[in-house]
Design an enzyme around this catalytic site. Structure first.
Site: not given
Length: 275
Positions: A49-50, A88, A118, A120, A186
């Site tokens: 999602d970056s 993501d 993925k 978070e 991270e």
């Protein structure tokens, strides 16, 4: 065995089996051309999602949508032959609960062909991870600095220093027990990352963590130096393509203004007349 030495594309059980073995290589990609560049060298390719910040100019990842992730996932899939694609789950697509997470994860996988998703979050996301994995959706977890929670965390700060280390340890154990096949660490201190890597039975993938992790991931635009003003401590620049591009664009602009481009070799003459 790595994806670069085996024609069979790895699946999550293959990645999990790499625990303690040859380090896993992972980079981001958001487009077909970049996917083709990284595919021969990577075990996994992350459609992160970056993309919102890297390609769309957003101030954070919070504005990224499902539609954006699907669009870029489809583009990356067209460029991959060897590496496993992980996509993501964007902010707001899974936090409400397991049912919402399943609907959106299933959509991501079915519409992009991803090998895994993925998401978070640590211990509080363990029930959702368990719900997904029990229903056939492989999950890569992501703990430590979780960019989607940057407002709650108070910025892009290192996580797990001092007494906060217990929280990160607990998160790592919880996502592993819930069924995640791997976990991204991270901005977690070196020693703590190494400790967690030894403690959990799934591969750890570091970004701003430790060389002791079972693998590493970077944003490809960062490691290629495409951003001349953005230099995170944890990124090694393997090239300075941003500076190269600036020089090339400046040279082009100068030649256009001087009317030296296009030259005779770049233009077309009249067709020769046939007799």
């Amino acid at each position: 065995m790595s994806a670069t030495s085996e024609t069979k594309r790895p699946v999550p059980p293959d990645i999990r089996a790499r625990k303690g073995g040859t380090p896993l290589v992972m980079l981001t990609a958001y487009t077909t051309p970049v996917a083709r560049l990284v595919d021969p060298h990577c075990d996994m390719v992350l459609v992160g999602d970056s993309v919102g910040m890297v390609l769309h100019g957003l101030p954070s990842t919070l504005g990224v949508t499902m539609e954006m992730m699907i669009l870029h996932g489809q583009a990356v899939a067209r460029g991959l032959d060897r590496a496993m694609m992980v996509v993501d789950m964007p902010f707001g697509s899974y936090e409400e609960g397991p049912d919402q997470a399943f609907r959106n994860a299933a959509r991501l996988m079915s519409e992009t062909g991803a090998g895994a998703v993925k998401l978070e979050g640590g211990a509080h996301m363990a029930p959702t991870i368990g719900f997904l994995t029990q229903r056939g959706i492989p999950v890569m977890a992501h703990i430590g600095l979780t960019p989607q929670a940057v407002n709650t965390l108070g910025g892009y700060r290192v996580q797990g220093r001092g007494e906060d280390a217990d929280r990160i340890r607990h998160d790592a154990g919880a996502v592993a027990a819930a069924g995640a096949f791997s976990v991204v660490l991270e901005k977690v201190p070196d020693a703590l990352s190494a400790e967690i890597t030894r403690a959990v039975d799934i591969p750890t993938v570091g970004i701003g963590a430790s060389a002791s992790c079972d693998g590493q991931v970077l944003v490809v635009d960062d490691m290629l130096g495409l951003f001349t003003a953005f230099r995170p401590k944890f990124v090694k620049r393997y090239a300075e393509l941003g500076e190269e591009a600036d020089r090339a664009i400046a040279a082009y602009a100068a030649e256009v203004r001087a009317r030296t481009f296009p030259g005779p070799e770049h233009v077309f003459g009249e067709e020769p007349q046939r007799k």
